[in-house]
Design a protein around this motif. Structure first.
Motif, PDB file in Angstrom:
ATOM      1  N   ILE A 177      53.882  49.187 107.850  1.00  0.00           N
ATOM      2  CA  ILE A 177      54.319  50.292 107.692  1.00  0.00           C
ATOM      3  C   ILE A 177      53.581  51.676 108.371  1.00  0.00           C
ATOM      4  CG2 ILE A 177      55.243  51.942 105.871  1.00  0.00           C
ATOM      5  CD1 ILE A 177      56.086  49.383 104.235  1.00  0.00           C
ATOM      6  N   HIS A 178      52.169  51.375 108.206  1.00  0.00           N
ATOM      7  CA  HIS A 178      51.348  52.459 108.760  1.00  0.00           C
ATOM      8  C   HIS A 178      51.729  52.476 110.318  1.00  0.00           C
ATOM      9  CE1 HIS A 178      48.956  54.696 106.099  1.00  0.00           C
ATOM     10  NE2 HIS A 178      48.812  53.755 105.318  1.00  0.00           N
ATOM     11  N   SER A 183      55.955  57.223 113.979  1.00  0.00           N
ATOM     12  CA  SER A 183      56.871  57.552 115.108  1.00  0.00           C
ATOM     13  C   SER A 183      58.323  57.692 114.714  1.00  0.00           C
ATOM     14  CB  SER A 183      56.759  56.296 116.007  1.00  0.00           C
ATOM     15  OG  SER A 183      57.241  55.043 115.324  1.00  0.00           O
ATOM     16  N   MET A 184      58.598  56.790 113.267  1.00  0.00           N
ATOM     17  CA  MET A 184      59.935  57.075 112.665  1.00  0.00           C
ATOM     18  C   MET A 184      60.131  58.430 112.183  1.00  0.00           C
ATOM     19  SD  MET A 184      60.499  53.779 110.304  1.00  0.00           S
ATOM     20  CE  MET A 184      60.857  52.126 111.269  1.00  0.00           C
ATOM     21  N   LEU A 185      58.713  59.198 111.584  1.00  0.00           N
ATOM     22  CA  LEU A 185      58.944  60.753 111.041  1.00  0.00           C
ATOM     23  C   LEU A 185      59.217  61.443 112.136  1.00  0.00           C
ATOM     24  CD1 LEU A 185      55.915  60.485 108.747  1.00  0.00           C
ATOM     25  CD2 LEU A 185      58.381  61.236 107.966  1.00  0.00           C
ATOM     26  N   LYS A 186      58.738  61.034 113.460  1.00  0.00           N
ATOM     27  CA  LYS A 186      58.807  62.203 114.697  1.00  0.00           C
ATOM     28  C   LYS A 186      60.379  62.136 115.124  1.00  0.00           C
ATOM     29  CE  LYS A 186      56.768  62.789 119.263  1.00  0.00           C
ATOM     30  NZ  LYS A 186      55.618  62.418 120.256  1.00  0.00           N
ATOM     31  N   SER A 187      60.908  60.799 115.127  1.00  0.00           N
ATOM     32  CA  SER A 187      62.169  60.936 115.614  1.00  0.00           C
ATOM     33  C   SER A 187      63.238  61.037 114.523  1.00  0.00           C
ATOM     34  CB  SER A 187      62.359  59.526 116.177  1.00  0.00           C
ATOM     35  OG  SER A 187      62.309  58.375 115.129  1.00  0.00           O
ATOM     36  N   ALA A 191      64.299  52.934 109.306  1.00  0.00           N
ATOM     37  CA  ALA A 191      64.624  51.805 108.204  1.00  0.00           C
ATOM     38  C   ALA A 191      63.447  50.953 107.987  1.00  0.00           C
ATOM     39  CB  ALA A 191      66.068  51.062 108.388  1.00  0.00           C
ATOM     40  N   ILE A 192      62.975  50.651 106.794  1.00  0.00           N
ATOM     41  CA  ILE A 192      61.841  49.871 106.524  1.00  0.00           C
ATOM     42  C   ILE A 192      62.432  48.998 105.284  1.00  0.00           C
ATOM     43  CG2 ILE A 192      59.640  49.659 105.595  1.00  0.00           C
ATOM     44  CD1 ILE A 192      59.095  52.513 106.802  1.00  0.00           C
ATOM     45  N   ILE A 193      62.382  47.629 105.664  1.00  0.00           N
ATOM     46  CA  ILE A 193      62.777  46.613 104.629  1.00  0.00           C
ATOM     47  C   ILE A 193      61.936  45.661 104.384  1.00  0.00           C
ATOM     48  CG2 ILE A 193      64.607  44.866 104.310  1.00  0.00           C
ATOM     49  CD1 ILE A 193      65.260  47.274 106.974  1.00  0.00           C
ATOM     50  N   ASN A 194      61.454  45.734 103.108  1.00  0.00           N
ATOM     51  CA  ASN A 194      60.335  45.001 102.655  1.00  0.00           C
ATOM     52  C   ASN A 194      61.236  43.634 101.898  1.00  0.00           C
ATOM     53  OD1 ASN A 194      58.466  46.769 103.932  1.00  0.00           O
ATOM     54  ND2 ASN A 194      58.636  47.869 102.022  1.00  0.00           N
ATOM     55  N   VAL A 195      60.875  42.626 102.121  1.00  0.00           N
ATOM     56  CA  VAL A 195      61.442  41.320 101.457  1.00  0.00           C
ATOM     57  C   VAL A 195      60.392  41.260 100.090  1.00  0.00           C
ATOM     58  CG1 VAL A 195      61.852  39.137 101.490  1.00  0.00           C
ATOM     59  CG2 VAL A 195      62.323  40.271 103.496  1.00  0.00           C
ATOM     60  N   GLY A 196      61.176  41.299  98.814  1.00  0.00           N
ATOM     61  CA  GLY A 196      60.253  41.049  97.767  1.00  0.00           C
ATOM     62  C   GLY A 196      60.708  39.607  97.073  1.00  0.00           C
ATOM     63  N   SER A 197      60.575  39.663  96.077  1.00  0.00           N
ATOM     64  CA  SER A 197      60.726  38.354  95.064  1.00  0.00           C
ATOM     65  C   SER A 197      61.251  38.592  93.738  1.00  0.00           C
ATOM     66  CB  SER A 197      59.377  37.543  94.980  1.00  0.00           C
ATOM     67  OG  SER A 197      59.710  36.217  94.356  1.00  0.00           O
TER      68      SER A 197
END
Length: 324
Positions: A177-178, A183-187, A191-197
């Protein structure tokens, strides 16, 4: 009957009427809320249109992309017109997934061979950054992770397994994520998808898988917090929580309650950009609701008994392998 008694009876009756009216209003509001949630649930799972993923950019990156959910999500992203970067540790498996994607879509594919369990994690991250330096990653799928080989008490978790659990489920997710958040902030999109459980997002506890459950709990809370932090910056953060999906890690076969990875991925892709935490498969969302109705002590006992059986079978299999 004198006037005093009559007045008291009337006042008592009025108070009783008011109480009944309040109870009726509470009941009505409860029913109204239930109907609203039911309609919202039905809309979310059966009527809501998927978002156009190209709004986030032309490229997506998937970690743990050689098997299971990661592989299936990479294929689905490509079918939606998103070019994909595959990250995995097996060159041959990365090549197989690349061939499958290019044979079924026009998407461009890049692959990066990285073993996240290598002692020099920063070198692996630098390799990923270098391989994507000329493109904009708009969709990041943090799928890589690891569970226990089989259930065990925490004092039976050795240092090597503990390191793997924390690194793959927590550290890698955070560092990836870091890597792409600036770059996402700049543009102003991403979308960030984290697979949980479901071990955390659905079940009240997950005994004999404590470190795994704790690590996935971190992923869920991280996602919820980042969703709030960046939802006004054009970045959608989401934690997707599956129960069992038929993959090598879960060691289950496809069924009504445990969908095949390909089918699950179609549903997961359609959820991107909405709730901060969601269970993509509607059957599992119903299971989630039912589980919440079971008193926690009873559910804890059920889970402990089930996982103790898994531990016994795992130990027997491990001891048999040692004797061979």
């Amino acid at each position: 009957m004198n006037a005093g008694k009559m007045k008291g009876m009337l006042e008592g009756s009025a108070a009783q009427d008011r109480m009944l009216l309040v109870l009726a209003a509470i009941g009505f509001l409860f029913i109204l809320r239930f109907v609203y949630l039911l309609v919202l649930w039905f809309y979310s799972y059966f009527l809501r249109p998927a978002k156009n993923l190209q709004r986030y950019g032309e490229w997506g990156l998937v970690t743990g992309a050689t098997d299971g959910i990661g592989r299936a999500m990479a294929i689905q992203l490509a079918r939606k017109g998103i070019n994909v970067v595959l990250v995995g540790r097996s060159a041959s498996k990365l090549e197989d997934v690349t061939k499958e994607i290019t044979s079924k879509s026009r998407a461009e594919v890049r692959s990066v061979i990285v073993d996240f369990m290598d002692d020099d994690l920063n070198a692996g991250l630098a390799k990923i950054a270098q391989s994507t330096s000329d493109i904009q990653i708009g969709i990041l799928v943090n799928n890589v992770g690891i569970s226990y080989p089989y259930a065990r008490f925490m004092h039976e978790v050795d240092a090597g397994l503990e390191k793997s659990l924390l690194r793959l489920n927590c550290e890698v997710t955070t560092k990836m994520i870091h890597l792409y958040l600036p770059s996402m902030l700049k543009s102003k999109r991403g979308a960030i998808i984290n697979v949980g459980s479901g071990a955390v997002g659905i079940l009240p506890s997950y005994p004999l898988y404590a470190v795994y459950a704790g690590a996935k709990g971190y992923v869920e809370q991280l996602s919820r917090s980042l969703y709030v932090e960046y939802k006004h910056s054009g970045i959608d953060v989401q934690c997707q929580i599956p129960l069992y999906v038929a993959t090598k890690m879960s060691k289950t076969r496809p069924s009504f309650t445990s969908p095949a990875a390909d089918y699950y991925a179609k549903l997961a892709i359609a959820c991107i950009g909405y709730e901060p935490v969601i269970t993509p498969y509607w059957v599992q969302s119903v299971m989630w609701f039912i589980i919440t109705l079971i008193p926690e002590p009873i559910m804890d006992s059920i889970l402990l008994s089930n996982n103790l059986n898994i531990r016994r079978r795992g130990q027997a299999k491990e001891n048999a392998a040692k004797k061979e």
